[in-house]
Design an enzyme around this catalytic site. Structure first.
Site, PDB file in Angstrom:
ATOM      1  N   GLY A 150      60.661  24.378  29.880  1.00  0.00           N
ATOM      2  CA  GLY A 150      60.380  25.787  30.179  1.00  0.00           C
ATOM      3  C   GLY A 150      59.542  26.121  31.487  1.00  0.00           C
ATOM      4  N   LYS A 153      47.834  31.057  26.473  1.00  0.00           N
ATOM      5  CA  LYS A 153      47.924  32.455  25.718  1.00  0.00           C
ATOM      6  C   LYS A 153      48.996  32.752  25.209  1.00  0.00           C
ATOM      7  CE  LYS A 153      48.901  35.704  29.535  1.00  0.00           C
ATOM      8  NZ  LYS A 153      48.549  36.706  30.241  1.00  0.00           N
ATOM      9  N   ASP A 206      42.765  30.298  30.321  1.00  0.00           N
ATOM     10  CA  ASP A 206      42.920  31.598  30.428  1.00  0.00           C
ATOM     11  C   ASP A 206      43.040  31.232  32.031  1.00  0.00           C
ATOM     12  OD1 ASP A 206      42.415  34.089  32.165  1.00  0.00           O
ATOM     13  OD2 ASP A 206      41.119  34.613  30.117  1.00  0.00           O
ATOM     14  N   HIS A 207      44.050  31.272  32.884  1.00  0.00           N
ATOM     15  CA  HIS A 207      44.248  30.845  33.987  1.00  0.00           C
ATOM     16  C   HIS A 207      43.612  31.450  35.105  1.00  0.00           C
ATOM     17  CE1 HIS A 207      47.630  33.842  34.207  1.00  0.00           C
ATOM     18  NE2 HIS A 207      47.356  33.857  35.317  1.00  0.00           N
ATOM     19  N   LYS A 260      40.815  30.225  38.739  1.00  0.00           N
ATOM     20  CA  LYS A 260      40.991  30.600  40.117  1.00  0.00           C
ATOM     21  C   LYS A 260      39.670  30.498  41.105  1.00  0.00           C
ATOM     22  CE  LYS A 260      44.608  34.293  38.878  1.00  0.00           C
ATOM     23  NZ  LYS A 260      45.938  33.790  39.696  1.00  0.00           N
ATOM     24  N   GLU A 296      50.025  44.723  39.490  1.00  0.00           N
ATOM     25  CA  GLU A 296      51.025  44.023  40.118  1.00  0.00           C
ATOM     26  C   GLU A 296      52.037  44.829  40.632  1.00  0.00           C
ATOM     27  OE1 GLU A 296      52.782  41.183  37.340  1.00  0.00           O
ATOM     28  OE2 GLU A 296      51.090  41.477  36.104  1.00  0.00           O
ATOM     29  N   HIS A 327      41.953  37.949  30.474  1.00  0.00           N
ATOM     30  CA  HIS A 327      41.266  38.000  32.032  1.00  0.00           C
ATOM     31  C   HIS A 327      40.461  38.988  32.437  1.00  0.00           C
ATOM     32  CE1 HIS A 327      44.898  35.567  31.631  1.00  0.00           C
ATOM     33  NE2 HIS A 327      45.783  36.504  31.800  1.00  0.00           N
ATOM     34  N   LYS A 340      51.269  47.135  35.792  1.00  0.00           N
ATOM     35  CA  LYS A 340      52.607  46.765  36.364  1.00  0.00           C
ATOM     36  C   LYS A 340      53.162  47.873  37.159  1.00  0.00           C
ATOM     37  CE  LYS A 340      53.879  43.035  33.330  1.00  0.00           C
ATOM     38  NZ  LYS A 340      53.722  41.782  34.291  1.00  0.00           N
TER      39      LYS A 340
END
Ligand code: NAP
Length: 491
Positions: free
Chosen positions: A18, A151, A180-181, A185, A219, A243, A343
């Protein structure tokens, strides 16, 4: 200098063909290997339905790390650690075969029986996989076993509870690592350090000296090829529940008594418990939702959300959310936390702005008679760093002030060596450090908070689209702050 710990483990990736595995996991494993955080005692088993074999996964891994390797570098020593098995997660035979494979590889690579199961596939399968792993004896090992999951963790509180129950039938909470990326960070991890290692900030970090705190994650991209998933999710589930609330918890928490996972989590959980629940009939006073229409991004015309693909026609899914959070505790009474995400906005940026109060009697001002508040800006991405906005005297201009900025840019210091979020989280999960993963209590409290907002919106048809692509969202998001006498910073 402390010695680098090199964990030994067999990493089993479900969903090895993936997008996430190829874009994030393989490059992260390579970076860990290159930086010496992984030695030779590791093997990776990739699983998915596709009829790949060891050679094909190795070729794919090589492709996925292309941007990281030097021209003449021979990566075969690294890729030789990768193995592949066609696998259907719902078939019992697959797990028996997997068990034999894991046991054989852990002998070859002397991994002490440590097993990391990384579920990089659709959440519908999480419960099944966890239970099949247990039922087929894949947890029976002298080493540790951990389950890393992606997630989204549920769609709302009831579905999250159901999933959690399924997982906990097979794994203990301390074996479950919910990604939770954002927590991986660099600058999100720096929030605690900026606060708790600097007297000049922490002494002022309360309602006496702070006007408001703003967290923006914008974004420029639209939904791209994730339209189907995104339309069932929306910005609230995709960004706010996880997040954004995690960043707010780190900004608002009390200093922990030590840096252990338990103490840090316990302080974050207290913040989520102190979040004032927004009553369903008051949601419009605290939250604004939006969906992008057509517009221009970087000089290019783009279509609105509903025109991205046929299936989105008439969609009521929000691609933008702004909200005012109230934290009912001693430190934060009267200080709003504003959050905003969307977005197709004007810029790609995640930043935190802390707006400090003016001094009681300020004799100085700008030429236009206004004053600039002191701001602390923490740039999470893309330009990691911290900027402090101050006022100084303008040369030769009496008592007129000029805004100046003290700036620190993380990438200027560490360049490309800054570890990726996934790299750090993978390493932490192999070390057994769960600090930067989400505990079930945090997940549950966050769903409880956002479910109320979503329930209120479900009753009312939105007037979408309501913001232009390339803007900073609907006007109502500016009004949300304006009615409190504030504005989004910086412009
Ligand atoms: P994806 O590209 O659709 O990959 C899904 C993987 O699951 C593929 O390897 C697929 O391979 C495999 N698969 C599907 N059904 C299977 C079955 N019955 N048995 C075995 N394997 C099966 O999805 P993704 O974007 O990588 O996302 C994976 C997870 O990460 C999701 O939970 C997503 O929400 C989360 N996530 C992704 C990103 C990202 O940037 N991509 C970011 C954050 C979170 P086959 O078709 O070969 O079976």
């Amino acid at each position: 200098m402390s010695e680098t710990i090199q964990p030994k483990a067999t990493i089993v990736i479900f969903g090895a063909t993936g997008d996430l595995a190829n874009r994030k996991l393989y490059p992260s494993i390579y970076r860990l290997y290159k930086s010496g955080k992984l030695d030779e005692n590791f093997a990776v088993i990739g699983l998915a339905r596709r009829g790949w074999d060891n050679d094909i996964i190795r070729e794919n891994v090589e492709k996925s790390i292309q941007g990281l390797v030097t021209e003449d570098e021979d990566v075969s020593a690294f890729t030789s650690h990768f193995y592949y098995r066609p696998f259907d997660v719902t078939s019992a035979d697959s797990y028996n075969d997997l068990k034999n494979m894991v046991e054989s590889l852990e002998k070859d690579y002397q991994t002490d029986g440590n097993r990391l199961f990384y579920l990089a596939m659709a959440p519908d399968f999480f419960g099944t996989i966890a239970n099949e792993l247990k039922n087929h004896g894949l947890k029976d090992t002298p080493g540790w076993t951990r389950l890393v999951i992606e997630k989204p963790f549920g769609h709302d509180l009831p579905s999250a509870k159901k999933l959690n129950k399924e997982l906990q039938a097979a794994f203990n909470e301390d074996q479950i690592y919910r990604i939770d990326h954002y927590l991986g960070k660099e600058m999100v991890q720096n929030i605690e350090v900026i606060r708790f290692a600097n007297g000049i900030f922490e002494h002022l970090w309360n309602n006496q000296f702070i006007n408001n705190i703003q967290v923006t994650s914008s974004e420029t991209l639209g939904v791209e090829e994730r339209a189907h998933y995104y339309d069932t999710s929306g910005a609230t589930r995709d960004m706010i529940q996880n997040h954004m609330l995690q960043m707010v918890a780190l900004l608002a928490m009390e200093p922990p008594i030590n840096l252990s996972t338990e103490e840090i989590r316990s302080e974050k959980i207290k913040v989520l418990r102190a979040l004032r629940a927004v009553k369903e009939d008051k949601v419009d006073e605290y939250f604004v939702r939006g969906q992008y229409g057509a517009g221009t991004i970087d000089g290019k015309e783009v279509v609105g959300y509903q025109d991205e693909v046929e299936a989105l026609k008439g969609s009521e899914t929000e691609t933008f959310v702004a909200g005012k959070l109230v934290i009912d505790n001693y430190r934060w009474a009267g200080v709003p936390f504003y959050i905003r995400t969307g977005k197709r906005m004007k810029e790609k940026s995640t930043k935190i702005v802390v707006e400090f109060k003016d001094i009681p009697m300020n004799l100085y001002h700008r030429k236009d008679a206004l004053r600039n508040p002191n701001l602390l800006v923490i740039n999470i991405q893309p330009n990691e760093g911290i900027t402090l906005h101050l006022n100084a005297k303008k040369t030769g201009n009496g008592n007129l002030t000029e805004p100046i900025q003290l700036a620190y840019h993380q990438d200027a210091q560490s360049g490309i060596n800054t570890p990726e979020a996934y790299e750090k989280l993978l390493y932490d999960s192999m070390l057994g450090d769960a600090t930067n993963f989400t505990h079930w209590d945090e997940v549950a409290l966050s769903w409880e908070f956002v479910d109320r907002i979503l329930a209120s919106w479900a009753h009312e048809k939105p007037d979408f689209p309501n913001y232009e692509s390339g803007s900073m969202g609907p006007k109502a998001a500016d009004e949300l702050l304006a009615k409190d006498g504030f504005r989004w910073w910086p412009e």
